[in-house]
Write an enzyme that holds these catalytic residues in place. Structure first.
Site, PDB file in Angstrom:
ATOM      1  N   GLU A  26       0.816  -1.215   0.000  1.00 47.31           N
ATOM      2  CA  GLU A  26       0.000   0.000   0.000  1.00 47.31           C
ATOM      3  C   GLU A  26       0.855   1.272   0.000  1.00 47.31           C
ATOM      4  O   GLU A  26       0.388   2.348   0.378  1.00 47.31           O
ATOM      5  CB  GLU A  26      -0.927  -0.008   1.222  1.00 47.31           C
ATOM      6  CG  GLU A  26      -1.896  -1.184   1.242  1.00 47.31           C
ATOM      7  CD  GLU A  26      -2.697  -1.256   2.523  1.00 47.31           C
ATOM      8  OE1 GLU A  26      -3.629  -0.447   2.678  1.00 47.31           O
ATOM      9  OE2 GLU A  26      -2.400  -2.117   3.369  1.00 47.31           O
ATOM     10  N   SER A 154      -6.570  -2.696   2.192  1.00 45.53           N
ATOM     11  CA  SER A 154      -7.022  -2.034   0.969  1.00 45.53           C
ATOM     12  C   SER A 154      -7.580  -3.004  -0.064  1.00 45.53           C
ATOM     13  O   SER A 154      -7.517  -2.754  -1.260  1.00 45.53           O
ATOM     14  CB  SER A 154      -5.890  -1.205   0.345  1.00 45.53           C
ATOM     15  OG  SER A 154      -5.595  -0.109   1.165  1.00 45.53           O
ATOM     16  N   TYR A 224      -9.615   4.007  -4.241  1.00 47.92           N
ATOM     17  CA  TYR A 224      -8.651   5.099  -4.313  1.00 47.92           C
ATOM     18  C   TYR A 224      -8.585   5.858  -5.633  1.00 47.92           C
ATOM     19  O   TYR A 224      -8.143   6.991  -5.660  1.00 47.92           O
ATOM     20  CB  TYR A 224      -7.241   4.558  -3.993  1.00 47.92           C
ATOM     21  CG  TYR A 224      -7.151   3.956  -2.621  1.00 47.92           C
ATOM     22  CD1 TYR A 224      -7.221   4.753  -1.481  1.00 47.92           C
ATOM     23  CD2 TYR A 224      -7.022   2.583  -2.455  1.00 47.92           C
ATOM     24  CE1 TYR A 224      -7.151   4.203  -0.212  1.00 47.92           C
ATOM     25  CE2 TYR A 224      -6.949   2.022  -1.186  1.00 47.92           C
ATOM     26  CZ  TYR A 224      -7.010   2.838  -0.069  1.00 47.92           C
ATOM     27  OH  TYR A 224      -6.942   2.293   1.177  1.00 47.92           O
ATOM     28  N   ARG A 263     -10.622   2.935  12.152  1.00 51.98           N
ATOM     29  CA  ARG A 263     -11.852   2.864  11.351  1.00 51.98           C
ATOM     30  C   ARG A 263     -12.217   1.409  11.122  1.00 51.98           C
ATOM     31  O   ARG A 263     -11.373   0.615  10.697  1.00 51.98           O
ATOM     32  CB  ARG A 263     -11.655   3.551   9.989  1.00 51.98           C
ATOM     33  CG  ARG A 263     -12.934   3.941   9.292  1.00 51.98           C
ATOM     34  CD  ARG A 263     -12.724   4.239   7.816  1.00 51.98           C
ATOM     35  NE  ARG A 263     -12.586   3.000   7.068  1.00 51.98           N
ATOM     36  CZ  ARG A 263     -11.530   2.674   6.324  1.00 51.98           C
ATOM     37  NH1 ARG A 263     -10.487   3.483   6.251  1.00 51.98           N
ATOM     38  NH2 ARG A 263     -11.502   1.526   5.673  1.00 51.98           N
ATOM     39  N   ASP A 265     -14.832  -1.553   9.386  1.00 52.26           N
ATOM     40  CA  ASP A 265     -15.766  -1.823   8.299  1.00 52.26           C
ATOM     41  C   ASP A 265     -16.856  -2.760   8.798  1.00 52.26           C
ATOM     42  O   ASP A 265     -16.561  -3.782   9.445  1.00 52.26           O
ATOM     43  CB  ASP A 265     -15.033  -2.454   7.117  1.00 52.26           C
ATOM     44  CG  ASP A 265     -13.961  -1.532   6.536  1.00 52.26           C
ATOM     45  OD1 ASP A 265     -14.147  -0.305   6.631  1.00 52.26           O
ATOM     46  OD2 ASP A 265     -12.960  -2.039   6.007  1.00 52.26           O
ATOM     47  N   GLU A 279     -13.368  -5.873   9.700  1.00 44.82           N
ATOM     48  CA  GLU A 279     -11.986  -5.630  10.118  1.00 44.82           C
ATOM     49  C   GLU A 279     -11.874  -4.219  10.663  1.00 44.82           C
ATOM     50  O   GLU A 279     -12.803  -3.420  10.548  1.00 44.82           O
ATOM     51  CB  GLU A 279     -11.019  -5.815   8.949  1.00 44.82           C
ATOM     52  CG  GLU A 279     -11.261  -4.872   7.786  1.00 44.82           C
ATOM     53  CD  GLU A 279     -10.296  -5.117   6.637  1.00 44.82           C
ATOM     54  OE1 GLU A 279      -9.200  -4.534   6.667  1.00 44.82           O
ATOM     55  OE2 GLU A 279     -10.646  -5.879   5.713  1.00 44.82           O
ATOM     56  N   ASN A 281      -9.040  -0.866  10.900  1.00 37.46           N
ATOM     57  CA  ASN A 281      -7.788  -0.266  10.437  1.00 37.46           C
ATOM     58  C   ASN A 281      -7.276   0.689  11.508  1.00 37.46           C
ATOM     59  O   ASN A 281      -8.004   1.591  11.935  1.00 37.46           O
ATOM     60  CB  ASN A 281      -8.017   0.513   9.137  1.00 37.46           C
ATOM     61  CG  ASN A 281      -8.544  -0.376   8.027  1.00 37.46           C
ATOM     62  OD1 ASN A 281      -7.814  -1.154   7.458  1.00 37.46           O
ATOM     63  ND2 ASN A 281      -9.834  -0.272   7.737  1.00 37.46           N
ATOM     64  N   GLY A 285      -6.607   5.445   5.789  1.00 33.27           N
ATOM     65  CA  GLY A 285      -6.192   6.366   4.744  1.00 33.27           C
ATOM     66  C   GLY A 285      -6.540   7.802   5.065  1.00 33.27           C
ATOM     67  O   GLY A 285      -7.536   8.085   5.737  1.00 33.27           O
TER      68      GLY A 285
END
Length: 326
Positions: A26, A154, A224, A263, A265, A279, A281, A285
């Site tokens: 990433e 990602s 992205y 964050r 999901d 998951e 993070n 991002g």
């Protein structure tokens, strides 16, 4: 939950390294995140500098006199506890979760095991080590099934399997990114994400974002590099569903010992509106397409304010946050 920027003495933050780039798959996204953070901090008068661990040894941080780090690295060697451990040894406070929480959150399987133990909802799964085991997982979990690396982000190396004939190719793709491959039951319904700011009992969720990707395919490209994915914030979900997701995400964040920001999901199953954690993070991002800044804006927090708030809470494990002078 958040600090007023007027109360943050940017000079007390000292010399700041924005860690970006790195060696993970990433890297490209990390460079975009880091540049955004760097520009934002400098615009507020912070003495911030770009630092790419792929080009300089981390011990250069000490030699160059950095006082704290904003980690804008994503994936391995940045979000997995390794950089956090190095910064602990160097004694330089850093943003986001500590060593253990970063390491656990990076491993989707360990994360799911803890969440399941704590009674938090997450889709059923199997760990596999071959194409044959992937086929066996497909027979057990049913169609569709998600096959993905256990420790990459990602949506890299992810396949949505709808037919047993796809299992071998799906496993081979995921195994390119990680020797540990996760097969996960697919949850059909609304895709959402929810950010958290703060630590411990002070950790609080930001507004939920509902995601609509082309064909329901929220992959690396659509995350992205396209403008066709739609992000709804306010989410448009019923108020009780939004609150439920926020509460689950806050608990998921605290259960792993996360701090600073993160964050998660969450899928909402269409059939019964049951939410499922996918998951979390710990270094999300911060690009122009990124979702934590979007959620912050919905709560009247600018991108610059968000970056300063995260930076001001930089800490080391087992010490209190390094709050700036007020």
């Amino acid at each position: 939950m958040s600090m007023n920027m007027k109360n943050i003495d940017v000079h007390a933050l000292g010399k700041v390294a924005v860690l970006m780039g790195g060696r993970s798959s990433e890297r490209e996204v990390s460079l975009m995140s880091g540049q955004g953070v760097l520009d934002a901090l400098r615009s507020q008068g912070v003495d911030a500098h770009a630092f790419d661990p792929a080009q300089q040894s981390l011990d250069a941080l000490k030699k160059q006199g950095f006082d704290r780090c904003f980690i804008a690295l994503h994936g391995r060697f940045g979000e997995d506890g390794t950089v956090q451990g190095a910064l602990e040894l160097l004694g330089i406070p850093y943003t986001g979760s500590g060593v253990m929480a970063s390491s656990i959150a990076m491993d989707k399987v360990m994360t799911k095991r803890i969440w399941r133990f704590e009674g938090l909802p997450t889709p059923d799964w199997r760990m596999v080590g071959s194409a044959q085991e992937t086929s066996q997982a497909f027979a057990a979990l049913g169609a569709p099934m998600i096959v993905k690396p256990a420790r990459d982000g990602s949506s890299m190396g992810l396949t949505k399997v709808t037919d047993a004939g796809q299992c071998a190719q799906a496993y081979a793709l995921a195994a390119q990114y990680d020797e540990e491959v996760l097969c996960e039951q697919f949850i059909a319904g609304d895709e959402t994400t929810c950010a958290v700011l703060g630590s411990g009992s002070g950790a609080a969720a930001l507004p939920v974002i509902r995601i609509e990707a082309p064909g329901g395919n929220y992959d690396y490209q659509n995350k992205y590099f396209t403008d066709t994915t739609q992000y709804h914030c306010p989410s448009g979900l019923p108020a009780d569903e939004e609150v439920c997701i926020q509460q689950i995400v806050e608990k998921a964040f605290r259960t792993l010992g996360c701090r600073g920001w993160g964050r998660a999901d969450v899928m909402i199953r269409k059939s019964d509106r049951q939410p499922f954690l996918l998951e979390i993070n710990t270094s999300p991002g911060m690009t122009s397409h990124s979702l934590v800044p979007m959620a912050a804006r919905a709560q009247a927090m600018s991108y610059e304010q968000l970056c300063l708030t995260i930076l001001a809470a930089a800490a080391l494990d087992n010490t209190s946050p390094q709050e700036p002078a007020i």
